[in-house]
Scaffold this motif. Sequence first.
Motif, PDB file in Angstrom:
ATOM      1  N   PRO A 174       0.811  -1.225   0.000  1.00 15.52           N
ATOM      2  CA  PRO A 174       0.000   0.000   0.000  1.00 15.52           C
ATOM      3  C   PRO A 174       0.847   1.280   0.000  1.00 15.52           C
ATOM      4  O   PRO A 174       0.517   2.248  -0.691  1.00 15.52           O
ATOM      5  CB  PRO A 174      -0.832  -0.117   1.279  1.00 15.52           C
ATOM      6  CG  PRO A 174      -0.929  -1.587   1.517  1.00 15.52           C
ATOM      7  CD  PRO A 174       0.419  -2.127   1.088  1.00 15.52           C
ATOM      8  N   ALA A 175       1.944   1.285   0.728  1.00 15.38           N
ATOM      9  CA  ALA A 175       2.817   2.460   0.750  1.00 15.38           C
ATOM     10  C   ALA A 175       3.503   2.659  -0.602  1.00 15.38           C
ATOM     11  O   ALA A 175       3.716   3.800  -1.037  1.00 15.38           O
ATOM     12  CB  ALA A 175       3.861   2.330   1.859  1.00 15.38           C
ATOM     13  N   GLN A 176       3.845   1.555  -1.277  1.00 20.87           N
ATOM     14  CA  GLN A 176       4.440   1.669  -2.606  1.00 20.87           C
ATOM     15  C   GLN A 176       3.456   2.331  -3.572  1.00 20.87           C
ATOM     16  O   GLN A 176       3.830   3.219  -4.335  1.00 20.87           O
ATOM     17  CB  GLN A 176       4.828   0.283  -3.143  1.00 20.87           C
ATOM     18  CG  GLN A 176       6.015  -0.337  -2.459  1.00 20.87           C
ATOM     19  CD  GLN A 176       6.248  -1.758  -2.947  1.00 20.87           C
ATOM     20  OE1 GLN A 176       5.353  -2.602  -2.868  1.00 20.87           O
ATOM     21  NE2 GLN A 176       7.441  -2.013  -3.463  1.00 20.87           N
ATOM     22  N   VAL A 177       2.206   1.903  -3.527  1.00 18.19           N
ATOM     23  CA  VAL A 177       1.184   2.478  -4.405  1.00 18.19           C
ATOM     24  C   VAL A 177       0.979   3.953  -4.079  1.00 18.19           C
ATOM     25  O   VAL A 177       0.920   4.797  -4.968  1.00 18.19           O
ATOM     26  CB  VAL A 177      -0.137   1.690  -4.306  1.00 18.19           C
ATOM     27  CG1 VAL A 177      -1.272   2.404  -5.018  1.00 18.19           C
ATOM     28  CG2 VAL A 177       0.056   0.276  -4.865  1.00 18.19           C
ATOM     29  N   GLU A 178       0.879   4.264  -2.798  1.00 18.74           N
ATOM     30  CA  GLU A 178       0.704   5.663  -2.377  1.00 18.74           C
ATOM     31  C   GLU A 178       1.862   6.519  -2.875  1.00 18.74           C
ATOM     32  O   GLU A 178       1.667   7.624  -3.373  1.00 18.74           O
ATOM     33  CB  GLU A 178       0.591   5.748  -0.850  1.00 18.74           C
ATOM     34  CG  GLU A 178       0.301   7.143  -0.340  1.00 18.74           C
ATOM     35  CD  GLU A 178      -1.062   7.667  -0.753  1.00 18.74           C
ATOM     36  OE1 GLU A 178      -1.189   8.893  -0.925  1.00 18.74           O
ATOM     37  OE2 GLU A 178      -1.997   6.874  -0.902  1.00 18.74           O
ATOM     38  N   GLY A 179       3.079   6.010  -2.765  1.00 24.51           N
ATOM     39  CA  GLY A 179       4.250   6.741  -3.249  1.00 24.51           C
ATOM     40  C   GLY A 179       4.196   6.965  -4.750  1.00 24.51           C
ATOM     41  O   GLY A 179       4.555   8.038  -5.243  1.00 24.51           O
ATOM     42  N   LEU A 180       3.749   5.970  -5.486  1.00 22.49           N
ATOM     43  CA  LEU A 180       3.652   6.099  -6.941  1.00 22.49           C
ATOM     44  C   LEU A 180       2.579   7.109  -7.333  1.00 22.49           C
ATOM     45  O   LEU A 180       2.741   7.847  -8.300  1.00 22.49           O
ATOM     46  CB  LEU A 180       3.353   4.742  -7.565  1.00 22.49           C
ATOM     47  CG  LEU A 180       4.520   3.767  -7.478  1.00 22.49           C
ATOM     48  CD1 LEU A 180       4.037   2.344  -7.651  1.00 22.49           C
ATOM     49  CD2 LEU A 180       5.575   4.119  -8.512  1.00 22.49           C
ATOM     50  N   LEU A 181       1.498   7.165  -6.581  1.00 25.02           N
ATOM     51  CA  LEU A 181       0.449   8.144  -6.872  1.00 25.02           C
ATOM     52  C   LEU A 181       0.897   9.562  -6.541  1.00 25.02           C
ATOM     53  O   LEU A 181       0.400  10.513  -7.116  1.00 25.02           O
ATOM     54  CB  LEU A 181      -0.832   7.798  -6.106  1.00 25.02           C
ATOM     55  CG  LEU A 181      -1.622   6.658  -6.713  1.00 25.02           C
ATOM     56  CD1 LEU A 181      -2.666   6.145  -5.724  1.00 25.02           C
ATOM     57  CD2 LEU A 181      -2.276   7.080  -8.012  1.00 25.02           C
ATOM     58  N   GLY A 182       1.878   9.697  -5.651  1.00 26.38           N
ATOM     59  CA  GLY A 182       2.373  11.013  -5.276  1.00 26.38           C
ATOM     60  C   GLY A 182       3.433  11.569  -6.213  1.00 26.38           C
ATOM     61  O   GLY A 182       3.833  12.719  -6.089  1.00 26.38           O
ATOM     62  N   LYS A 183       3.871  10.759  -7.190  1.00 29.14           N
ATOM     63  CA  LYS A 183       4.872  11.232  -8.150  1.00 29.14           C
ATOM     64  C   LYS A 183       4.273  12.285  -9.066  1.00 29.14           C
ATOM     65  O   LYS A 183       3.064  12.307  -9.286  1.00 29.14           O
ATOM     66  CB  LYS A 183       5.372  10.063  -9.027  1.00 29.14           C
ATOM     67  CG  LYS A 183       6.332   9.154  -8.358  1.00 29.14           C
ATOM     68  CD  LYS A 183       6.841   8.141  -9.371  1.00 29.14           C
ATOM     69  CE  LYS A 183       7.976   7.330  -8.811  1.00 29.14           C
ATOM     70  NZ  LYS A 183       8.506   6.402  -9.806  1.00 29.14           N
TER      71      LYS A 183
END
Length: 134
Positions: free
Chosen positions: A109-118
């Motif tokens: 979930p944190a990986q996905v959140e980080g990718l959405l924040g790019k």
Amino acid sequence: MSATVLVVDDNATNLKLVSELLRFEDYAILKAVDAEDAQVVLAGTLPDLILMDIALPGMDGLTLTRRLKADHIRIVALTAYAMKGDEQKAIDAGCDGYITKPLDTRKFPAQVEGLLGKPEPQPVRSASPAKVDR
């Protein structure tokens, strides 16, 4: 409003696992089992992120990624094939990230959140938009 994520995976177990992990984090989930199915889904809506299995039947995930990048969609390769050079192939095809399976369910979930924040992805010169015949 939560982000919408399209999960493209031909393995039913992987599709369910990824979808449930994201649903638990309040993402809106769209699903597709192959490239053709994904193009049909995308004809109706543009998600905030696509998690794309590389090894799809028929058209593979990297070919579909090249076609979709003209739409400025974030696409992340999601694959069990973590051979040397595969990550670079995914990035060269236009993927904005690369996540290997099996997933670390605590970190995913944190990986996905980080990718959405790019920052928004930029167009790829050689990409052509996806076309769906109905």
